[in-house]
Design a protein around this motif. Structure first.
Motif, PDB file in Angstrom:
ATOM      1  N   UNK A   1       0.996  -1.199  -0.047  1.00  0.00           N
ATOM      2  CA  UNK A   1      -0.010  -0.080  -0.071  1.00  0.00           C
ATOM      3  C   UNK A   1       1.057   1.278  -0.041  1.00  0.00           C
ATOM      4  N   UNK A   2       0.441   2.375  -0.712  1.00  0.00           N
ATOM      5  CA  UNK A   2       1.351   3.377  -0.624  1.00  0.00           C
ATOM      6  C   UNK A   2       1.018   4.399   0.547  1.00  0.00           C
ATOM      7  N   UNK A   3       2.052   4.867   0.933  1.00  0.00           N
ATOM      8  CA  UNK A   3       1.965   5.383   2.557  1.00  0.00           C
ATOM      9  C   UNK A   3       0.980   6.782   2.456  1.00  0.00           C
ATOM     10  N   UNK A   4       0.862   7.352   1.444  1.00  0.00           N
ATOM     11  CA  UNK A   4      -0.175   8.554   1.224  1.00  0.00           C
ATOM     12  C   UNK A   4      -1.512   8.236   1.196  1.00  0.00           C
ATOM     13  N   UNK A   5      -1.845   6.806   0.891  1.00  0.00           N
ATOM     14  CA  UNK A   5      -3.177   6.471   0.567  1.00  0.00           C
ATOM     15  C   UNK A   5      -4.168   6.848   1.749  1.00  0.00           C
ATOM     16  N   UNK A   6      -5.224   7.344   1.375  1.00  0.00           N
ATOM     17  CA  UNK A   6      -6.354   7.807   2.248  1.00  0.00           C
ATOM     18  C   UNK A   6      -5.707   8.709   3.554  1.00  0.00           C
ATOM     19  N   UNK A 301      -3.372  11.688  -6.896  1.00  0.00           N
ATOM     20  CA  UNK A 301      -3.243  10.262  -7.320  1.00  0.00           C
ATOM     21  C   UNK A 301      -2.931   9.405  -6.293  1.00  0.00           C
ATOM     22  N   UNK A 302      -1.842   9.974  -5.486  1.00  0.00           N
ATOM     23  CA  UNK A 302      -1.508   9.055  -4.328  1.00  0.00           C
ATOM     24  C   UNK A 302      -2.355   8.878  -3.244  1.00  0.00           C
ATOM     25  N   UNK A 303      -3.356   9.791  -2.955  1.00  0.00           N
ATOM     26  CA  UNK A 303      -4.125   9.698  -1.686  1.00  0.00           C
ATOM     27  C   UNK A 303      -5.358   8.743  -2.068  1.00  0.00           C
ATOM     28  N   UNK A 304      -5.630   9.052  -3.449  1.00  0.00           N
ATOM     29  CA  UNK A 304      -6.865   7.957  -3.847  1.00  0.00           C
ATOM     30  C   UNK A 304      -6.639   6.915  -4.363  1.00  0.00           C
ATOM     31  N   UNK A 305      -5.323   6.395  -4.606  1.00  0.00           N
ATOM     32  CA  UNK A 305      -5.217   5.123  -5.151  1.00  0.00           C
ATOM     33  C   UNK A 305      -4.185   4.326  -4.077  1.00  0.00           C
ATOM     34  N   UNK A 306      -4.984   3.254  -3.559  1.00  0.00           N
ATOM     35  CA  UNK A 306      -4.146   2.465  -2.673  1.00  0.00           C
ATOM     36  C   UNK A 306      -2.806   2.091  -3.091  1.00  0.00           C
ATOM     37  N   UNK A 307      -2.550   1.508  -4.479  1.00  0.00           N
ATOM     38  CA  UNK A 307      -1.223   1.112  -4.874  1.00  0.00           C
ATOM     39  C   UNK A 307      -0.534   2.114  -5.540  1.00  0.00           C
ATOM     40  N   UNK A 308      -0.750   3.613  -5.521  1.00  0.00           N
ATOM     41  CA  UNK A 308      -0.080   4.493  -6.331  1.00  0.00           C
ATOM     42  C   UNK A 308      -0.780   4.525  -7.787  1.00  0.00           C
ATOM     43  N   UNK A 309       0.177   4.888  -8.725  1.00  0.00           N
ATOM     44  CA  UNK A 309      -0.416   4.980  -9.946  1.00  0.00           C
ATOM     45  C   UNK A 309       0.941   4.913 -11.004  1.00  0.00           C
TER      46      UNK A 309
END
Ligand code: NCD
Length: 309
Positions: A1-6, A301-309
């Motif tokens: 999971x990307x650390x900025x997600x959510x 993009x980072x906050x709204x995508x669990x796995x980044x983009x």
């Protein structure tokens, strides 16, 4: 999971150098993508904005960023046409906006407003300016611009000029710069010196000098970050008139600067940078505004995508 997600973006103090570098890499990735792949990043997602203070660039760059990655935006930019006028609280407004969207962008005149909103919102909150306290996404775009233009941040001599008392972009930028090995010179009228209580923590990480005289430093600076005197935050107009026009960057001063110095400004500018600077190679403030769109697209993009983009 990307650390900025959510996650919310409330204060630049929550980020370290590695995280900045990651955001810069994603920003560059967005800039390199072709428009149709870019539009896949936040396809079908909605951003809402709630601006209790005027804005041109911040709000429009968020909208434009969201459109560029395939999402859409809705919001309130004129509070007088919203139910706030009927007496609705910030808490209720935030609760409703978070129902209608996937992420909320807030600008508000009170310090602590975004932190408060993030405790109420069911969706991530981005601070787009809270009182005189912080403007974290501006600092990310400022750091990105310095890195892009100078190819590094470490080792630079950076002058920050103007209203250091009320300018919230300054506090976020200083906190961000605290992660790098830089020399900072703060230049302001005596009455607009940096608020010492607000930089108590920054002082431990960052070395800086304070002065009223720009000419003492101008020849040495790699980055000249100019700010507007924040008229609207002065309790007394008389005090504003005393410092209005304290520093004006014109062609005479430009001659004294290093040939490759860059001039930045979060904008809007009034008279602190003369228009004839705009066409010089040192003027990077419009580029900085453009970078704001791309850094914000990367953050969304980072906050709204669990796995980044
Ligand atoms: C800044 C702000 O709102 O703090 N504007 C911006 O977002 N670029 C700076 C200012 O208003 O002077």
């Amino acid at each position: 999971m990307n650390e900025f997600y959510n996650k919310d973006i409330i204060s630049i103090k929550d980020y370290n150098k590695d995280q900045f570098e990651k955001i810069f890499d994603y920003t560059q990735k967005i800039m390199n993508l072709d428009p149709s792949s870019r539009r896949e990043i936040c396809k079908g997602k909605t951003l809402s904005y709630l601006f209790y203070e005027p804005s041109t660039r911040t709000r429009l760059s968020f909208e434009s960023a969201m459109a560029s990655i395939g999402g859409n935006s809705l919001g309130i930019s004129d509070i007088s046409s919203s139910s706030t006028q009927k007496g609705e609280s910030l808490a209720d407004t935030v609760k409703i906006m978070s129902i209608y969207s996937d992420i909320l962008v807030l600008r508000h005149p009170l310090d602590g407003s975004s932190r408060f909103a993030s405790e109420i919102s069911t969706k991530p909150v981005i601070n787009a300016g809270s009182g005189t306290e912080e403007h974290p996404t501006q600092a990310i775009q400022d750091l990105f611009t310095i890195k892009k233009e100078k190819k590094k941040i470490d080792g630079l001599k950076i002058g920050i000029i103007g209203d250091l008392k009320y300018g919230r972009t300054v506090y976020s930028l200083l906190s961000g710069l605290g992660n790098y090995d830089v020399n900072v010179h703060l230049i302001s009228p005596e009455s607009l010196r940096i608020r010492s209580d607000s930089i108590y923590e920054i002082r431990k990480k960052l070395s800086f000098t304070e002065s009223t005289n720009l000419e003492d430093y101008i020849e040495d600076l790699d980055v000249i970050y100019v700010t507007r005197i924040q008229k609207e935050r002065f309790p007394d107009e008389e005090e504003y008139l005393k410092v209005k026009g304290s520093y004006v960057i014109g062609l005479d001063l430009l001659k004294k600067m290093k040939d490759d110095a860059i001039i930045l400004h979060p904008l809007p500018r009034l008279d602190e940078i003369s228009n004839d600077i705009d066409k010089t190679k040192n003027a990077k403030y419009f580029q900085q505004a453009e970078n704001g769109k791309h850094t914000r697209a990367a953050l969304l993009g980072l906050i709204l995508n669990e796995n980044g983009f």
